[in-house]
Write an enzyme that holds these catalytic residues in place. Structure first.
Site, PDB file in Angstrom:
ATOM      1  N   ALA A  69       1.091  -1.247   0.079  1.00 18.14           N
ATOM      2  CA  ALA A  69      -0.202  -0.135   0.355  1.00 18.14           C
ATOM      3  C   ALA A  69       0.684   1.008   0.058  1.00 18.14           C
ATOM      4  CB  ALA A  69      -0.767   0.011   1.461  1.00 18.14           C
ATOM      5  N   GLY A 114       1.053  -4.886   0.799  1.00 13.44           N
ATOM      6  CA  GLY A 114      -0.485  -5.269  -0.086  1.00 13.44           C
ATOM      7  C   GLY A 114      -0.063  -5.998  -1.222  1.00 13.44           C
ATOM      8  N   GLU A 117      -0.295  -9.607  -0.817  1.00 14.16           N
ATOM      9  CA  GLU A 117      -1.374  -9.863  -0.374  1.00 14.16           C
ATOM     10  C   GLU A 117      -2.793 -10.259  -2.330  1.00 14.16           C
ATOM     11  OE1 GLU A 117      -1.581  -6.867   2.512  1.00 14.16           O
ATOM     12  OE2 GLU A 117      -2.874  -7.938   3.989  1.00 14.16           O
ATOM     13  N   GLU A 137       4.632  -5.540   7.456  1.00 18.16           N
ATOM     14  CA  GLU A 137       3.691  -4.188   7.698  1.00 18.16           C
ATOM     15  C   GLU A 137       3.876  -3.873   9.596  1.00 18.16           C
ATOM     16  OE1 GLU A 137       2.296  -6.977   5.872  1.00 18.16           O
ATOM     17  OE2 GLU A 137       0.692  -6.229   4.844  1.00 18.16           O
TER      18      GLU A 137
HETATM   19  N1  DAK Z   1       4.638   3.382  -1.418  1.00 23.26           N
HETATM   20  C1  DAK Z   1       5.174   4.654  -1.488  1.00 23.26           C
HETATM   21  N2  DAK Z   1       5.726   4.643  -2.187  1.00 23.26           N
HETATM   22  C2  DAK Z   1       7.005   3.529  -2.215  1.00 23.26           C
HETATM   23  C3  DAK Z   1       7.005   2.218  -1.800  1.00 23.26           C
HETATM   24  C4  DAK Z   1       5.141   2.337  -0.908  1.00 23.26           C
HETATM   25  N3  DAK Z   1       4.737   0.764  -0.330  1.00 23.26           N
HETATM   26  N4  DAK Z   1       7.815   1.889  -1.599  1.00 23.26           N
HETATM   27  C5  DAK Z   1       8.245   2.435  -2.415  1.00 23.26           C
HETATM   28  N5  DAK Z   1       8.417   3.223  -2.526  1.00 23.26           N
HETATM   29  C6  DAK Z   1       8.938   4.840  -2.948  1.00 23.26           C
HETATM   30  C7  DAK Z   1       9.890   4.995  -2.625  1.00 23.26           C
HETATM   31  O1  DAK Z   1      10.055   5.885  -1.612  1.00 23.26           O
HETATM   32  C8  DAK Z   1      10.951   5.763  -3.944  1.00 23.26           C
HETATM   33  O2  DAK Z   1      10.170   6.804  -3.579  1.00 23.26           O
HETATM   34  P1  DAK Z   1      11.013   8.815  -3.932  1.00 23.26           P
HETATM   35  O3  DAK Z   1      11.948   8.129  -2.869  1.00 23.26           O
HETATM   36  O4  DAK Z   1      12.286   7.341  -5.571  1.00 23.26           O
HETATM   37  O5  DAK Z   1      10.528   9.582  -3.915  1.00 23.26           O
HETATM   38  C9  DAK Z   1      10.299   5.071  -4.623  1.00 23.26           C
HETATM   39  O6  DAK Z   1       9.369   3.803  -4.546  1.00 23.26           O
HETATM   40  C10 DAK Z   1      11.672   3.350  -5.091  1.00 23.26           C
HETATM   41  O7  DAK Z   1      11.805   2.838  -3.788  1.00 23.26           O
HETATM   42  P2  DAK Z   1      13.482   3.093  -2.990  1.00 23.26           P
HETATM   43  O8  DAK Z   1      14.417   3.641  -3.508  1.00 23.26           O
HETATM   44  O9  DAK Z   1      13.031   2.422  -1.743  1.00 23.26           O
HETATM   45  O10 DAK Z   1      13.995   1.851  -3.310  1.00 23.26           O
HETATM   46  P3  DAK Z   1      14.766   0.718  -3.614  1.00 23.26           P
HETATM   47  O11 DAK Z   1      15.523  -0.470  -4.429  1.00 23.26           O
HETATM   48  O12 DAK Z   1      15.350   1.276  -2.519  1.00 23.26           O
HETATM   49  O13 DAK Z   1      14.316  -0.615  -2.168  1.00 23.26           O
HETATM   50  C11 DAK Z   1      12.017  -1.835  -2.018  1.00 23.26           C
HETATM   51  C12 DAK Z   1      12.882  -1.460  -3.019  1.00 23.26           C
HETATM   52  C13 DAK Z   1      10.536  -2.313  -2.158  1.00 23.26           C
HETATM   53  C14 DAK Z   1      12.478  -2.572  -0.690  1.00 23.26           C
HETATM   54  C15 DAK Z   1      11.655  -0.472  -0.545  1.00 23.26           C
HETATM   55  O14 DAK Z   1      11.058   0.545  -2.106  1.00 23.26           O
HETATM   56  C16 DAK Z   1      10.301  -1.124   0.402  1.00 23.26           C
HETATM   57  O15 DAK Z   1      10.775  -1.378   1.358  1.00 23.26           O
HETATM   58  N6  DAK Z   1       9.609   0.131  -0.336  1.00 23.26           N
HETATM   59  C17 DAK Z   1       8.295  -0.374   1.100  1.00 23.26           C
HETATM   60  C18 DAK Z   1       7.821  -1.868   1.037  1.00 23.26           C
HETATM   61  C19 DAK Z   1       6.492  -1.929   2.373  1.00 23.26           C
HETATM   62  O16 DAK Z   1       6.859  -1.959   3.806  1.00 23.26           O
HETATM   63  N7  DAK Z   1       5.769  -2.129   1.936  1.00 23.26           N
HETATM   64  C20 DAK Z   1       4.239  -2.647   2.481  1.00 23.26           C
HETATM   65  C21 DAK Z   1       3.665  -0.834   2.517  1.00 23.26           C
HETATM   66  S1  DAK Z   1       2.514  -1.628   3.809  1.00 23.26           S
HETATM   67  C22 DAK Z   1      -4.736  -1.336   5.595  1.00 23.26           C
HETATM   68  C23 DAK Z   1      -4.631  -3.116   4.866  1.00 23.26           C
HETATM   69  C24 DAK Z   1      -3.368  -3.171   4.152  1.00 23.26           C
HETATM   70  C25 DAK Z   1      -2.763  -2.090   4.261  1.00 23.26           C
HETATM   71  C26 DAK Z   1      -2.611  -0.977   4.803  1.00 23.26           C
HETATM   72  C27 DAK Z   1      -4.339  -0.037   4.565  1.00 23.26           C
HETATM   73  N8  DAK Z   1      -6.465  -1.256   5.573  1.00 23.26           N
HETATM   74  C28 DAK Z   1      -6.983  -1.952   6.112  1.00 23.26           C
HETATM   75  C29 DAK Z   1      -6.444   0.475   6.096  1.00 23.26           C
HETATM   76  C30 DAK Z   1      -1.249  -2.606   3.592  1.00 23.26           C
HETATM   77  C31 DAK Z   1      -0.098  -1.681   4.090  1.00 23.26           C
HETATM   78  C32 DAK Z   1       1.448  -2.115   3.105  1.00 23.26           C
HETATM   79  O17 DAK Z   1       1.721  -2.931   2.081  1.00 23.26           O
END
Ligand code: DAK
Length: 263
Positions: A69, A114, A117, A137
């Site tokens: 997400a 997500g 998921e 998460e």
């Molecule tokens: N959201 C927003 N931006 C993201 C992102 C994300 N999930 N993942 C990556 N980006 C953005 C980064 O901020 C970066 O942006 P800039 O700095 O260039 O502006 C760009 O994409 C490139 O990412 P990186 O520079 O970080 O790239 P790397 O190759 O170094 O790393 C990575 C890739 C995938 C390992 C890293 O980007 C990363 O760890 N990303 C976050 C992964 C993550 O934690 N995803 C889970 C999010 S939590 C809900 C239910 C479910 C959910 C939410 C609400 N409700 C019921 C309301 C679900 C939650 C989730 O999924």
């Protein structure tokens, strides 16, 4: 079927197969509200159509399927906004899971949070060798909320799901294959063709029978065996009312190719 143009989705229709790419390159295809609304609209359109029999869901580019997400959108979201997003996503994810069409996730890179998921809401997952799966998460102070606490243990078992969710470890495609999270792993350049070949194999069978089998599996997995077997008997009876059942069996007896048309 008329397909709109979307800001964050690319849609190609090839015969009766839809290839849908989530396309937010700046955020590694993270799911924000706009993208979820677009997926809601598109999956509703496809679910109501007879023109598409298989949906292949992938991420644009070579690096990421869906990186979760959108954290930038969530960081300041209120509980009410969280609830709205939850309801929106639940609708999309359960539609992918239950729509009459078969859904294949072509996981072409990061499938985190997500992203993992949404792949699990699809019927089948095919991964490229560079795919990475994880549920990060709890490191963000939340828990998987798009079905991860429910679908992951159902796919890979409770112990493995707890380990992945509690540690936030990322696993590679070969490990995802080993534990049953994905059906197949292929080189990235073969990913979409592999999914298309699988889709064509599926569409060459009786599509109404496929959709009935999908229903029987989905509902049966959420119930006890005795109820599931009764359900199977009733759903099976529906197949006896179809053109395809008559044609499929007749064609076998006449040693010719069946012309299966129901959907
Ligand atoms: N959201 C927003 N931006 C993201 C992102 C994300 N999930 N993942 C990556 N980006 C953005 C980064 O901020 C970066 O942006 P800039 O700095 O260039 O502006 C760009 O994409 C490139 O990412 P990186 O520079 O970080 O790239 P790397 O190759 O170094 O790393 C990575 C890739 C995938 C390992 C890293 O980007 C990363 O760890 N990303 C976050 C992964 C993550 O934690 N995803 C889970 C999010 S939590 C809900 C239910 C479910 C959910 C939410 C609400 N409700 C019921 C309301 C679900 C939650 C989730 O999924």
């Amino acid at each position: 079927m008329e397909i709109k143009s979307y800001n964050n989705l690319l849609v190609e229709i090839e015969d009766d197969i839809a290839i849908v790419s989530i396309n937010r390159p700046k955020a590694l295809n993270a799911l924000n509200t706009e993208t979820l609304n677009e997926l809601d609209d598109l999956t509703s359109t496809i679910a109501a159509s007879k023109d598409v029999k298989v949906v292949i869901l992938t991420g644009a580019g070579q690096k990421s399927f869906v990186a979760g997400a959108d954290i930038a959108e969530m960081v300041n979201a209120t509980p009410a906004e969280g609830r709205a997003m939850s309801l929106l996503a639940a609708g999309v994810f359960s539609r992918l899971e239950t729509m009459p069409q078969v859904t294949i996730a072509a996981v072409n890179g990061f499938a985190l949070g997500g992203g993992c998921e949404i792949s699990m809401a699809c019927d089948i997952r095919v991964a490229s060798e560079n795919a990475r799966f994880g549920q990060p998460e709890v490191g963000l102070g939340i828990l998987p909320g798009f079905g991860g606490t429910q679908r992951l243990p159902r796919l890979i078992g409770k112990g493995r799901a707890k380990e992945l969710i509690f540690t936030c470890d990322q696993i590679k495609a070969d490990e995802a294959y080993r534990i049953g999270l994905v059906n197949k792993v292929v080189p990235q350049e073969e990913l979409i063709d592999t999914c298309k070949a699988m889709a064509k194999k599926i569409t060459s069978k009786g599509s109404y029978a496929v959709t009935l089998a999908k229903q029987a599996i989905n509902i049966g997995m959420d119930t006890d065996l005795a109820s599931g077997l009764k359900l199977e008997a009733n759903i099976f009876a529906l197949s006896y009312a179809s053109h395809d059942k008559k044609e499929g069996m007749q064609a076998f007896l006449e040693k010719r190719k069946a012309d299966l048309t129901d959907f």
